[in-house]
Design a protein around this motif. Structure first.
Motif, mmCIF file in Angstrom:
data_model
loop_
_atom_site.group_PDB
_atom_site.id
_atom_site.type_symbol
_atom_site.label_atom_id
_atom_site.label_comp_id
_atom_site.label_asym_id
_atom_site.label_seq_id
_atom_site.Cartn_x
_atom_site.Cartn_y
_atom_site.Cartn_z
ATOM 1 N N LEU A 1 27.259 58.985 -22.702
ATOM 2 C CA LEU A 1 26.981 57.580 -22.395
ATOM 3 C C LEU A 1 25.975 56.958 -23.360
ATOM 4 O O LEU A 1 25.815 55.742 -23.393
ATOM 5 N N LEU B 1 34.553 60.959 -16.827
ATOM 6 C CA LEU B 1 33.691 59.840 -17.221
ATOM 7 C C LEU B 1 33.673 58.756 -16.149
ATOM 8 O O LEU B 1 32.609 58.242 -15.769
ATOM 9 N N SER C 1 31.827 60.037 -12.941
ATOM 10 C CA SER C 1 30.386 60.181 -13.137
ATOM 11 C C SER C 1 29.671 58.840 -13.093
ATOM 12 O O SER C 1 28.564 58.732 -12.558
ATOM 13 N N VAL C 2 30.319 57.819 -13.642
ATOM 14 C CA VAL C 2 29.722 56.481 -13.611
ATOM 15 C C VAL C 2 29.732 55.928 -12.188
ATOM 16 O O VAL C 2 28.746 55.341 -11.724
ATOM 17 N N THR D 1 27.537 63.056 -16.596
ATOM 18 C CA THR D 1 28.890 62.858 -17.111
ATOM 19 C C THR D 1 29.506 64.141 -17.639
ATOM 20 O O THR D 1 30.660 64.471 -17.318
ATOM 21 N N SER D 2 28.755 64.885 -18.438
ATOM 22 C CA SER D 2 29.308 66.113 -19.017
ATOM 23 C C SER D 2 29.680 67.115 -17.930
ATOM 24 O O SER D 2 30.695 67.818 -18.035
#
Length: 284
Positions: free
Chosen positions: A121, A230, A233-234, A240-241
């Motif tokens: 990000l 992605l 995670s947002v 995110t990873s």
């Protein structure tokens, strides 16, 4: 309208996914996952070394990783099983070196977290250009050497007997794995690189016996895993990873379960249609 940082993250995730998916097929087919793991930690050590020296961490990681990959390629050239212990030792050495170098940095926690788990990000336009340059180089080399790589992957000794310089192509393949693991350092970090490199390709292999279709499916699964990770995670405000890694692993487990279920159902249908082929011994 999508925000700029999310757009950059999407592009970076897509670039990483394609590169790892393509090289991952060779990693899985040639059982080089331990080599990929060792190179992932070498990239970490190289990045930290660059940080200490005031150089670009990812360029430093690339240089160190490529140099280290030549050594690993030599050790794994004749018999990967015999070289496994040495590769494990080098894996531990690179990890220990990385930890030692990280401990010398004042911003210990921030730097360690960035290189260990990545920061997709936070990628900049310059990062994307670097990722794209390295990934395009790796994928184009795979395309140019596709027939030779395929021959070496499935029949190393046969390639040698036919006069092909199998050792050279082995060295080039391991160097390309080093390039891809360096790319992953920026997006998913050194810890999760192996998951993204292995899981999509391993899942794809379960779905088809064709090498070409395996590579295509590997790219699709990798892209789906990265973009899904992605997005989640947002939405959930998670690392995110980590979510990308979980998505890739989940894809493998789901494919494995589905394939196992289909095989079981096929066996049951055969048992019903042609019971004579499945003779049971009556003890009575």
């Amino acid at each position: 309208m999508i925000q700029a940082y999310l757009l950059r993250a999407l592009v970076a995730a897509a670039i990483t996914s394609v590169a790892t998916a393509v090289l991952g097929v060779y990693v899985v087919s040639r059982r080089l996952s331990s080599v990929g793991a060792a190179l992932a930690h070498t990239a970490l050590a190289g990045a930290v070394l660059g940080h200490l020296l005031g150089a670009d961490p990812y360029v430093s990681a690339l240089v160190v990783n490529v140099a280290f990959s030549v050594l690993i390629a030599y050790l794994s050239l004749e018999d990967l099983r015999e070289a496994e212990a040495v590769i494990g030792l080098l894996f531990g050495f690179s990890a220990a070196l990385a930890v030692t170098l990280v401990s010398l940095i004042r911003e210990y926690t921030v730097v360690a977290w960035t290189y260990l788990v990545g920061d997709v990000l936070g990628v900049s336009l310059g990062d994307i250009m670097f990722l794209a340059a390295v990934s395009v180089t790796a994928v184009n080399l795979v395309a140019v050497l596709y027939k030779e790589f395929k021959f070496v992957t499935f029949d190393f000794e046969g390639a040698r007997a036919m006069g092909l310089n199998a050792a050279l192509y082995h060295f080039v393949m391991v160097v390309l794995i080093a390039l891809v693991t360096t790319v992953c350092l920026r997006t998913v970090g050194s810890i999760l690189t192996t998951v993204l490199l292995v899981a999509p390709a391993a899942a794809a292999r379960k779905l088809t016996h064709s090498f070409e279709r395996t590579m295509a499916l590997s790219v699709l699964i990798s892209l789906a895993s990265s973009l899904t990770g992605l997005y989640l995670s947002v939405q959930l405000n998670l690392a995110t990873s980590g979510v990308i890694g979980l998505s890739a692993a989940a894809a493998y487990f789901v494919v494995s379960l589905v394939v196992a279920k289909l095989k079981y159902c096929k066996k049951c249908r055969l048992l019903v249609q042609r019971p004579s082929e499945f003779k049971l011994i009556d003890k009575d």
